[in-house]
Design a protein around this motif. Structure first.
Motif, short mmCIF file in Angstrom:
data_model
loop_
_atom_site.label_atom_id
_atom_site.label_comp_id
_atom_site.label_asym_id
_atom_site.label_seq_id
_atom_site.Cartn_x
_atom_site.Cartn_y
_atom_site.Cartn_z
N MET A 291 44.95 29.17 21.14
CA MET A 291 44.75 30.39 21.95
C MET A 291 45.35 31.61 21.26
SD MET A 291 46.47 31.18 25.61
CE MET A 291 46.64 32.88 26.13
N THR A 292 44.64 32.70 21.29
CA THR A 292 45.20 33.94 20.79
C THR A 292 45.69 34.75 21.98
OG1 THR A 292 43.13 35.16 20.94
CG2 THR A 292 43.52 33.92 18.91
N GLU A 293 46.54 35.73 21.73
CA GLU A 293 47.12 36.49 22.82
C GLU A 293 46.12 37.41 23.50
OE1 GLU A 293 50.79 38.33 22.42
OE2 GLU A 293 51.82 36.57 21.69
N THR A 294 44.92 37.52 22.94
CA THR A 294 43.92 38.37 23.58
C THR A 294 42.82 37.55 24.24
OG1 THR A 294 42.70 38.53 21.49
CG2 THR A 294 44.32 40.27 21.97
N ALA A 295 42.91 36.20 24.18
CA ALA A 295 41.89 35.36 24.80
C ALA A 295 41.93 35.52 26.31
CB ALA A 295 42.13 33.90 24.41
N GLN A 296 40.72 35.58 26.90
CA GLN A 296 40.65 35.74 28.34
C GLN A 296 40.69 34.36 28.99
OE1 GLN A 296 37.12 37.63 30.02
NE2 GLN A 296 38.48 39.12 30.95
N ARG A 297 41.52 34.21 30.02
CA ARG A 297 41.71 32.91 30.63
C ARG A 297 41.42 32.96 32.12
NH1 ARG A 297 44.70 29.91 26.87
NH2 ARG A 297 44.20 28.09 28.15
N PHE A 298 41.58 31.83 32.79
CA PHE A 298 41.03 31.63 34.12
C PHE A 298 42.15 31.28 35.10
CE2 PHE A 298 38.01 28.45 36.44
CZ PHE A 298 38.05 29.23 37.57
N LEU A 299 42.35 32.16 36.10
CA LEU A 299 43.30 31.92 37.19
C LEU A 299 42.51 31.52 38.43
CD1 LEU A 299 46.15 32.10 38.52
CD2 LEU A 299 45.62 34.51 39.00
N GLY A 300 42.80 30.34 38.95
CA GLY A 300 42.16 29.89 40.19
C GLY A 300 43.09 30.11 41.37
N ILE A 301 42.57 30.69 42.44
CA ILE A 301 43.35 30.91 43.67
C ILE A 301 42.80 29.99 44.74
CG2 ILE A 301 44.14 32.57 45.39
CD1 ILE A 301 43.55 34.78 43.38
N MET A 302 43.58 29.00 45.13
CA MET A 302 43.15 28.07 46.18
C MET A 302 43.65 28.59 47.53
SD MET A 302 43.43 23.92 46.34
CE MET A 302 45.17 23.78 46.77
N THR A 303 42.73 28.78 48.45
CA THR A 303 43.09 29.40 49.71
C THR A 303 42.34 28.75 50.87
OG1 THR A 303 43.35 31.55 50.82
CG2 THR A 303 41.31 31.20 49.59
N GLY A 304 42.67 29.17 52.08
CA GLY A 304 42.05 28.60 53.26
C GLY A 304 40.78 29.33 53.65
N ARG A 305 40.23 28.91 54.78
CA ARG A 305 38.99 29.49 55.27
C ARG A 305 39.25 30.53 56.35
NH1 ARG A 305 34.34 26.98 53.83
NH2 ARG A 305 34.56 25.01 52.70
N ARG A 306 38.28 31.39 56.54
CA ARG A 306 38.27 32.33 57.67
C ARG A 306 36.83 32.59 58.04
NH1 ARG A 306 37.42 38.55 56.52
NH2 ARG A 306 36.01 38.29 54.76
N GLN A 307 36.63 33.14 59.22
CA GLN A 307 35.28 33.52 59.64
C GLN A 307 34.86 34.78 58.90
OE1 GLN A 307 33.30 31.74 61.74
NE2 GLN A 307 34.95 30.21 61.80
N GLY A 308 33.60 34.88 58.57
CA GLY A 308 33.10 36.07 57.91
C GLY A 308 32.66 35.81 56.49
N HIS A 309 32.35 36.87 55.79
CA HIS A 309 31.86 36.78 54.41
C HIS A 309 32.71 37.64 53.49
CE1 HIS A 309 28.23 34.70 55.77
NE2 HIS A 309 28.17 35.61 56.74
N PRO A 310 33.29 37.05 52.45
CA PRO A 310 33.26 35.62 52.14
C PRO A 310 34.21 34.85 53.06
CG PRO A 310 34.72 36.72 50.62
CD PRO A 310 34.13 37.80 51.48
N PRO A 311 34.03 33.54 53.19
CA PRO A 311 34.86 32.76 54.12
C PRO A 311 36.20 32.35 53.51
CG PRO A 311 33.22 31.34 53.14
CD PRO A 311 32.95 32.72 52.60
N ILE A 312 36.91 33.30 52.94
CA ILE A 312 38.20 33.01 52.29
C ILE A 312 39.32 33.78 53.00
CG2 ILE A 312 37.22 32.49 50.02
CD1 ILE A 312 38.00 35.34 49.16
N ALA A 313 40.48 33.16 53.08
CA ALA A 313 41.64 33.84 53.65
C ALA A 313 42.13 34.92 52.69
CB ALA A 313 42.76 32.83 53.92
N GLU A 314 42.81 35.92 53.22
CA GLU A 314 43.39 37.02 52.44
C GLU A 314 42.37 37.67 51.49
OE1 GLU A 314 47.98 36.04 51.82
OE2 GLU A 314 46.71 34.60 50.75
#
Length: 389
Positions: free
Chosen positions: A1-24
């Motif tokens: 990996m180089t210091e400029t490589a773009q990487r992937f952060l996953g945020i695991m969260t709960g559900r809520r009513q509406g669109h999108p159905p994600i909390a916060e």
């Protein structure tokens, strides 16, 4: 990996009513919008969105100002923002975390309130910050503590949050009608008030209310402002881009008149700390401000030593009329709405960006982060466009 490589952060969260159905959704969109500044991409997903083998996840990406459903490989770093309201949700999250065992955890969690008290009680510096705390084992234990406490006993679930299912029980004088007074908040965070004519009736009702939940008991502390509003001070501690603990910001959370707690989820609001402390405590308000900062700096390393690596902590402090500071709670998944309510733009910006700074730090300095390069080959597949919130 180089210091400029773009990487992937996953945020695991709960559900809520509406669109999108994600909390916060507001916080998640802030993280997503700021992520490119730190060479990161963000995907928000539910535990059920993780494939059984952990090779792919289905979630939502913030793209051009709106949320789009997306399928992606396993993330490089996993930021767990799930709150569990039932055993099924906890089980689903545990299965997802197990499937993503090769992903770097952004932070570990804290144990329950009772165990956190046990950890901090061992520290000579932290122990004076703790209110007396006992484990609720039944009516007899509560009756004994009530007899010792003129202002009553505060009960809260060991693993609860947002002030839900909390209780204040107090023996009533003859002038007040005798028996036991109980006020609190139910599982939906709605307030209630009961008067039981006899102590035994009240104790039995409380025992049924606690049910299968484990509770702790503390003396009821008078943590109210001069206007009769319950208050506490939320201090947000976060790790920065160097992996060092920093104080992001403070805010006073104010409950309504007669409310049991000051939690925002229970209808509270927030105000700036220093003006509030100066108004309530006069010239000693500035000293209290410094004491709060010192206490907040003390606690994260102590908890980390016993609980494993942490990324952020929301620390809630109470201050009584005499100026004594108490630690009321430590939360490893803190909210940050308080800074928007107080108008503290600097703290609000840091609160949203520091998780990204720390994720980048983990990727650059952990062996797993240097070894994995899944995001370099990530190709989003857009499905079912969803309007942004």
């Amino acid at each position: 990996m180089t210091e400029t490589a773009q990487r992937f952060l996953g945020i695991m969260t709960g559900r809520r009513q509406g669109h999108p159905p994600i909390a916060e959704p507001e916080f998640c969109s802030q993280l997503s919008a700021a992520a490119p500044l730190f060479d990161l991409k963000v995907l928000v997903f539910h535990p059920e969105g993780v494939s059984k083998n952990g090779d792919s996840i289905t979630g939502y990406a913030w793209t051009e100002g709106r949320w789009q459903q997306t399928v992606a490989p396993a993330p490089d770093v996993l930021y767990n923002r799930c709150f569990y309201s039932c055993p099924q949700e906890r089980k689903a999250a545990a299965a997802a975390l197990s499937a993503l065992s090769g992903t770097i955890p952004w932070s570990r969690g804290l144990p329950d309130k009772w165990r956190v008290c046990g950890i901090l009680r061992r520290s000579p510096e932290a122990a004076p910050l703790l209110p007396e705390t006992r484990l609720y084992t039944g009516p007899d234990e509560l009756s004994s503590m009530l007899a010792e406490r003129e202002y009553g006993v505060f009960l809260k679930p060991k693993a609860g949050s947002h002030g839900k299912r909390t209780l204040h029980a107090r023996l009533l004088s003859r002038k007040q009608g005798g028996g036991l007074g109980v006020r609190g908040r139910d599982g939906d965070n709605e307030p209630f008030l009961h008067h039981f004519r006899t102590l035994d009736q009240g104790l039995q009702w409380i025992h049924r209310f606690t049910g299968k939940h484990s509770y702790i008991m503390q003396p009821y502390l008078h943590l109210t402002s001069s206007r009769g509003q319950p208050f506490d001070v939320r201090v947000l501690m976060q790790k920065n881009g160097r992996g060092a603990w920093t104080l992001t910001g403070m805010a006073v959370r104010l409950g309504g008149h007669g409310s049991l707690t000051s939690n925002l989820h229970g209808g509270g609001t927030a105000v700036a700390v220093l003006p509030f402390l100066l108004a309530e405590f006069g010239s000693t308000g500035a000293e209290l401000h410094d004491d709060l900062a010192a206490a907040a700096a003390l606690l994260p390393p102590l908890l980390e030593e016993s609980c494993g690596r942490l990324g952020e902590l929301g620390l809630d402090f109470g201050i009584d009329a005499g100026g004594r500071i108490y630690l009321l709670e430590a939360n490893s998944k803190p909210g940050r709405t308080v800074f928007r309510l107080t108008g503290d733009r600097r703290a609000a910006k840091l609160a949203a960006e520091n998780p990204l700074r720390y994720a980048r730090h983990l990727l650059l300095h952990s062996p797993a982060g240097r070894r994995n390069s899944s995001y370099n080959t990530l190709r989003y597949r857009q499905e079912n466009e969803i309007n942004g919130s």
